[in-house]
Design a protein around this motif. Sequence first.
Motif, short mmCIF file in Angstrom:
data_model
loop_
_atom_site.label_atom_id
_atom_site.label_comp_id
_atom_site.label_asym_id
_atom_site.label_seq_id
_atom_site.Cartn_x
_atom_site.Cartn_y
_atom_site.Cartn_z
N LEU A 11 0.84 -1.20 0.00
CA LEU A 11 0.00 0.00 0.00
C LEU A 11 0.87 1.26 0.00
O LEU A 11 0.70 2.17 0.80
CB LEU A 11 -0.96 0.00 1.20
CG LEU A 11 -2.07 -1.05 1.18
CD1 LEU A 11 -2.90 -0.98 2.45
CD2 LEU A 11 -2.98 -0.86 -0.04
N LEU A 16 -1.97 1.84 -2.93
CA LEU A 16 -3.02 2.56 -2.22
C LEU A 16 -4.07 3.10 -3.18
O LEU A 16 -5.28 2.93 -2.96
CB LEU A 16 -2.40 3.70 -1.42
CG LEU A 16 -3.37 4.65 -0.71
CD1 LEU A 16 -4.14 3.93 0.37
CD2 LEU A 16 -2.63 5.84 -0.13
N SER A 32 0.20 -4.06 4.13
CA SER A 32 1.25 -3.04 4.14
C SER A 32 2.24 -3.32 5.25
O SER A 32 1.86 -3.61 6.38
CB SER A 32 0.64 -1.65 4.34
OG SER A 32 1.65 -0.67 4.50
N LEU A 37 0.48 5.24 4.77
CA LEU A 37 1.24 5.60 3.58
C LEU A 37 2.54 6.27 4.00
O LEU A 37 2.55 7.27 4.71
CB LEU A 37 0.43 6.57 2.71
CG LEU A 37 1.18 7.14 1.50
CD1 LEU A 37 1.51 6.04 0.50
CD2 LEU A 37 0.37 8.24 0.82
N PHE A 61 -3.62 5.22 7.36
CA PHE A 61 -4.66 4.72 6.45
C PHE A 61 -6.06 5.16 6.87
O PHE A 61 -6.93 5.35 6.01
CB PHE A 61 -4.60 3.19 6.39
CG PHE A 61 -3.34 2.67 5.74
CD1 PHE A 61 -2.90 3.19 4.53
CD2 PHE A 61 -2.61 1.64 6.33
CE1 PHE A 61 -1.74 2.71 3.92
CE2 PHE A 61 -1.47 1.15 5.73
CZ PHE A 61 -1.03 1.68 4.52
N LEU A 67 -10.76 4.44 1.98
CA LEU A 67 -10.25 3.19 2.53
C LEU A 67 -11.11 2.69 3.69
O LEU A 67 -10.80 1.65 4.27
CB LEU A 67 -8.80 3.34 3.01
CG LEU A 67 -7.70 3.44 1.94
CD1 LEU A 67 -6.34 3.48 2.62
CD2 LEU A 67 -7.77 2.29 0.93
N THR A 72 -7.22 -3.31 6.14
CA THR A 72 -5.77 -3.23 6.00
C THR A 72 -5.11 -4.15 7.01
O THR A 72 -5.52 -4.24 8.17
CB THR A 72 -5.26 -1.80 6.20
OG1 THR A 72 -5.66 -1.31 7.48
CG2 THR A 72 -5.81 -0.87 5.11
N TYR A 366 -7.13 11.33 -4.21
CA TYR A 366 -7.37 10.33 -3.17
C TYR A 366 -8.83 10.19 -2.76
O TYR A 366 -9.18 9.29 -2.01
CB TYR A 366 -6.54 10.66 -1.92
CG TYR A 366 -5.06 10.42 -2.12
CD1 TYR A 366 -4.56 9.13 -2.23
CD2 TYR A 366 -4.17 11.49 -2.21
CE1 TYR A 366 -3.21 8.91 -2.40
CE2 TYR A 366 -2.81 11.27 -2.39
CZ TYR A 366 -2.33 9.98 -2.48
OH TYR A 366 -0.99 9.76 -2.67
#
Length: 375
Positions: A11, A16, A32, A37, A61, A67, A72, A366
């Motif tokens: 990610l 991502l 990840s 990030l 995240f 997301l 995750t 994003y």
Amino acid sequence: MSRPRILVAGLGDSGLLTAIHLASHFEVVGISSKPGLVSGQELGLRVSRPDVWARDHRIPFDRFRRLDVVRTVHGFVRSVDVEERIVTVLGVDGRETVEPFDALVVATGVQNGFWRRPGIQTTADVDADLSGVNRTLSAARSVAIVGGGAAAVSAAANLSATWPDKRVDLFHPGTRALPRHHPRVWRTVRTRLERQDVGVHPGHRAVIPDDAVCDEITSAPVEWSTGQASTHADAVLWAVGRVVPNTSWLPADLLDEKGFVVVTPQLRVPRLPHVYAIGDVAATDDLRSSARNRADRLLAHNIRADFAGRPERSKSFVARERRWGSVLGVQADGLQVFAATGHAFRFPAWTIETILQPWIVRRGIYGGIRSADRE
């Protein structure tokens, strides 16, 4: 009926964005090795002003609105069984778990110097990395940057801008730096470096005694295979492009001779219709440019087409022949962005936090990022 499960391994920047585009159509699981990030972009800003860099390039995240429906997993992918469609993940707690998938997106990137490490890191580990490098460079009276790519040039420009009294020298092997960009780009950037009193030294190819050297800030003299006298500096930053793909967990028959994932123009892995790759890890072209040309939307489109039974609707990734985009990152006078032709345009400084970041990046690219003070 349950939705197909797409597992995105990695990610970083590319993984991502791919996960974000897939999240409204599939059950998406992202793995990840970092707690959020931690971008590999803008090395110069990262080493000179890590707090400023972190605002836009280090984001938990749970701040990404799109997301919210993605699960995750904080861990490191150890292995994959492409026939059984499962991956084994080593978690941050040291335990192994198995994650099944209907389709796998390989986006595990590359390791490259101290700023792109493949192992599991906690928030404290990332903090220590950022602050440790910054302290070392801040204390140095002289810094030598070895390398001719965008990372090296960015480091030289940003270190000299942040600490104008520090001696900063850039040593690159060719007649010009930024060889993957249009020649106009280097002419423009070199003028700026010279204005900032950065020493620019072409034709210097370093002797690297050990690959591990490139992963640390060092202080030993730099020797040159091109015949120049050794160079002494309080700190040596290596940005020589010793890129290693994070693919040790993949079967060898999926990789090219350098360890990158072989893909079709549609970013599919040949003979495995349920496996895809994107970003620096994908062998799309010499520049591995799917990491920088918004191929995330294309890949998400192709995965949707495959699961809809309409692979003929897939799109092909077309690589660019030259690198483009920002080289130095945000400076006091704004952000300069270069087209593939080498021509530049600038976002004025006042637009960065009023237009570029809030509207173009956080919302447009994003799909919305929550403010840090709302966490």
